[in-house]
Design a protein around this motif. Structure first.
Motif, short mmCIF file in Angstrom:
data_model
loop_
_atom_site.label_atom_id
_atom_site.label_comp_id
_atom_site.label_asym_id
_atom_site.label_seq_id
_atom_site.Cartn_x
_atom_site.Cartn_y
_atom_site.Cartn_z
N TYR A 111 44.56 92.85 22.83
CA TYR A 111 44.02 92.43 21.55
C TYR A 111 42.50 92.59 21.56
O TYR A 111 41.90 92.76 22.61
N ALA A 112 41.89 92.47 20.36
CA ALA A 112 40.44 92.59 20.24
C ALA A 112 39.94 91.52 19.29
O ALA A 112 40.69 91.01 18.44
N ILE A 113 38.66 91.17 19.42
CA ILE A 113 38.01 90.21 18.51
C ILE A 113 36.97 91.00 17.74
O ILE A 113 36.12 91.67 18.32
N VAL A 114 37.07 90.96 16.42
CA VAL A 114 36.13 91.68 15.56
C VAL A 114 35.15 90.66 15.00
O VAL A 114 35.55 89.63 14.46
N MET A 115 33.82 91.00 15.13
CA MET A 115 32.78 90.07 14.71
C MET A 115 31.76 90.77 13.83
O MET A 115 31.52 91.98 13.97
N HIS A 116 31.15 89.99 12.94
CA HIS A 116 30.02 90.47 12.17
C HIS A 116 28.84 90.61 13.12
O HIS A 116 28.87 90.10 14.24
N ALA A 117 27.77 91.21 12.67
CA ALA A 117 26.58 91.42 13.49
C ALA A 117 25.98 90.09 13.94
O ALA A 117 25.41 89.97 15.02
N ASP A 118 26.15 89.04 13.11
CA ASP A 118 25.57 87.72 13.46
C ASP A 118 26.49 86.91 14.37
O ASP A 118 26.18 85.79 14.75
N GLY A 119 27.65 87.43 14.78
CA GLY A 119 28.52 86.75 15.72
C GLY A 119 29.69 86.03 15.08
O GLY A 119 30.57 85.54 15.78
#
Length: 154
Positions: A111-119
């Motif tokens: 699996y993966a965790i997708v984040m915005h640039a601010d975390g």
């Protein structure tokens, strides 16, 4: 005491040497007999003490206590080992639960965790701007991606 002559007075005051010697000899004989009797008594007492089992083999008295002590020690060692084994199994079970529940464990499964640039974590597709660069974290590192918009199907 009265004496008729000075010689008689001297005889009465000064004891007879032979009588005194006989008294001293008699006292010495009695003292020697008493001392020899005491020594013989003490020798009998020592012989009786030497014949006691505790003095013939001092370890024989401790042997039953040593056996009980060894049994208690063995029982305590088994109890400690059992407690350590239970604790080890419990720690292993908790480690397994921790691995299963940890985010890293999820990443390790692909699996993966997708984040915005601010975390902030992306949890809704509507929150993603098509021009935004997102950060994707996987099991062994992270990288940046740009979202691709799909055309709606008709």
């Amino acid at each position: 005491m009265r004496a008729s002559t000075p010689t008689d007075a001297a005889k009465r005051i000064v004891p007879d040497v032979e009588v005194e010697r006989a008294g001293i000899v008699q006292a010495a004989t009695r003292a020697r007999a008493a001392l020899e009797s005491r020594i013989a008594s003490e020798r009998r007492h020592l012989a009786m003490l030497r014949d006691r089992p505790v003095l013939t083999d001092p370890h024989a008295t401790l042997a039953p206590h040593r056996t009980v002590l060894e049994q208690h020690r063995d029982r305590a060692e088994r109890a400690v080992r059992a407690r350590l084994d239970r604790g080890r199994h419990q720690v292993e079970a908790l480690q397994g639960q921790l691995r299963a529940l940890s985010p890293q464990g999820t990443l390790d499964r692909g699996y993966a965790i997708v984040m915005h640039a601010d975390g902030r974590i992306v949890s809704d597709r509507q929150d993603v701007d098509p021009q935004e660069v997102l950060r994707v974290r996987v099991a062994r590192g992270d990288f940046g991606v740009r979202p691709v918009t799909r055309k709606a199907r008709s």
